[in-house]
Design a protein around this motif. Structure first.
Motif: not given
Length: 409
Positions: A98-106, A129-130, A304-311, A339-343
């Motif tokens: 669920i987490y990956i699908a929502i954030n990756f799609t966004l 995403t990560i 950032v706004i999109i990520t907050l909503v998605g998370n 978000r950090g090292e993977f980004s």
């Protein structure tokens, strides 16, 4: 290299000042470490002996930062256990998907809306995403939430993300660097990563009686060196088969948490976790050039706004799938928003493939904002939940749709 000891001492003094400021202001310490590193990074002025660019010591500081990630994840594993993780296996798989699908799609939709070409879209989706395992680990420990019921889902999502990352980097690096990708190679990489994690967990549990005897060492010095050897060997080997070394460290912690020596290991590892963890966040700040961020301000804020909503949405859905109450589910989304090292890894991949120059400053500013917001939002998760519940009747919806055998509030 003649002033390397002095440079490291100067870096530690700056880290200490950042720590004092965070205590004084009663704010999460992580953003202060990052900001002080950013301010004095490679583009800082040179004052002779007081060279704030840390040119000579940069490789050493970077290495200590990598060690910091290992200790942060290792300690987090100690606070958890393989038994709890296995019991929650199904809910973790569902929650991670669920987490990956929502954030990756966004992330893909955001890249498309911003007008990026396909390859840049894929990089942007990877950046957004990560989560940052290191920051999440630090926040959970600092806020004393390692025993919370939602923590197993948070840890599970982190591990699920690593499997996704192994597959995704294989695909994107093929597209970006060579213009093609091998489906067989991608599948093989994913199966190796997943198989290795499962094998390490299964074998580790079987070896618990042996580990109880082997670690029955009277000397704290020899005991600590033995534990460190296992940590670095397994984490380092994990990286050779394309499983993040941080996840290797987490798995070692999960296994040793099953032994009777867990409390002793935890006590001895604590100072190393704090010292090297601080070096990690400082070293990350050193990589950011403040002047390069101006052109990516609005792009980063929108992401950032999109990520907050998605998370938040992903956390609520993932928690609900595991039968967690809305408050705990909100904690999931807010805790792993950093978000950090993977980004940064994804942004560097874009640079290696000669993609658009905007990707690196975008990633740096995006990561910095969420590295600051993440710990703050997690700390204030109770108030945020109350605000969300006032707007959306989360508790009423949860009670009306929760299965009868699911956990209550």
């Amino acid at each position: 290299m003649e002033h390397i000891v002095f440079e490291v001492g100067l870096a530690l003094a700056l880290i200490a000042i950042a720590g004092f400021l965070s205590i004084k202001l009663k704010f999460s310490i992580v953003p202060f470490y990052i900001l002080v590193g950013m301010v004095v990074g490679p583009h800082a002025p040179d004052f002779g002996l007081f060279d704030l660019r840390f040119i000579d010591s940069a490789p050493l500081i970077e290495f200590m930062g990598r060690v910091g990630v290992l200790f942060l994840l290792f300690y987090l594993g100690l606070e958890f256990s393989v038994g709890r993780l296995i019991k929650a296996g199904r809910s973790i798989a569902i929650g991670g998907t669920i987490y990956i699908a929502i954030n990756f799609t966004l992330g893909l939709l955001f890249g498309w809306a911003a007008g990026f070409p396909l390859k840049e879209m894929l990089i942007v989706a990877g950046i957004t995403t990560i989560s940052s395992s290191a920051i999440v680990a630090k926040v959970l420990v600092d806020l004393k939430r390692t025993a919370n019921r939602e923590t197993e889902m948070i840890l599970g999502i982190i591990m699920f993300e690593d499997i996704f990352l192994a597959v995704y980097i294989s695909i994107v690096s093929g597209l970006v660097l060579s213009g093609a990708t091998s489906v067989g190679g991608v599948i093989s990489s994913a199966l190796i990563a997943l198989g290795y994690m499962l094998l390490l967990i299964i074998v580790g549990r079987k070896l618990v009686p042996f580990l109880n005897r082997a670690l029955n060492i009277k000397s704290n010095e020899v005991f600590m060196i033995t534990v460190f050897a296992a940590l670095f060997l397994i984490a380092g080997f994990s990286e050779t088969i394309h499983v993040a070394e941080a996840i290797g460290a987490l798995l070692v912690g999960l296994i040793l948490a099953e032994t009777q020596h867990m409390k002793r290991i935890e006590h001895l590892i604590l100072p190393f976790r704090d010292f090297f963890g601080a070096m990690f966040f400082f070293s990350f700040g050193l990589t950011i050039d403040p002047l390069s961020l101006l052109g990516a301000v609005w792009l980063s804020i929108a992401a950032v706004i999109i990520t907050l909503v998605g998370n938040v949405a992903a956390g609520l859905l993932a928690g609900r799938s595991a039968g967690l109450p809305p408050k705990a589910s909100t904690n999931i989304g807010l805790t792993i928003v950093s978000r950090g090292e993977f980004s940064i890894i994804m942004a560097n991949l874009g640079k290696a493939g000669a993609l658009m120059d905007i990707l690196q400053p975008f990633a740096a500013l995006y990561v910095l904002i969420l590295a600051i917001l993440g710990p703050l939002l997690t700390k204030e998760s109770k108030r945020i939940y109350q605000l969300l519940n006032a707007v959306l009747p989360l508790e009423r919806i949860s009670k009306s749709k929760r299965p009868e055998n699911s956990p209550g509030n």
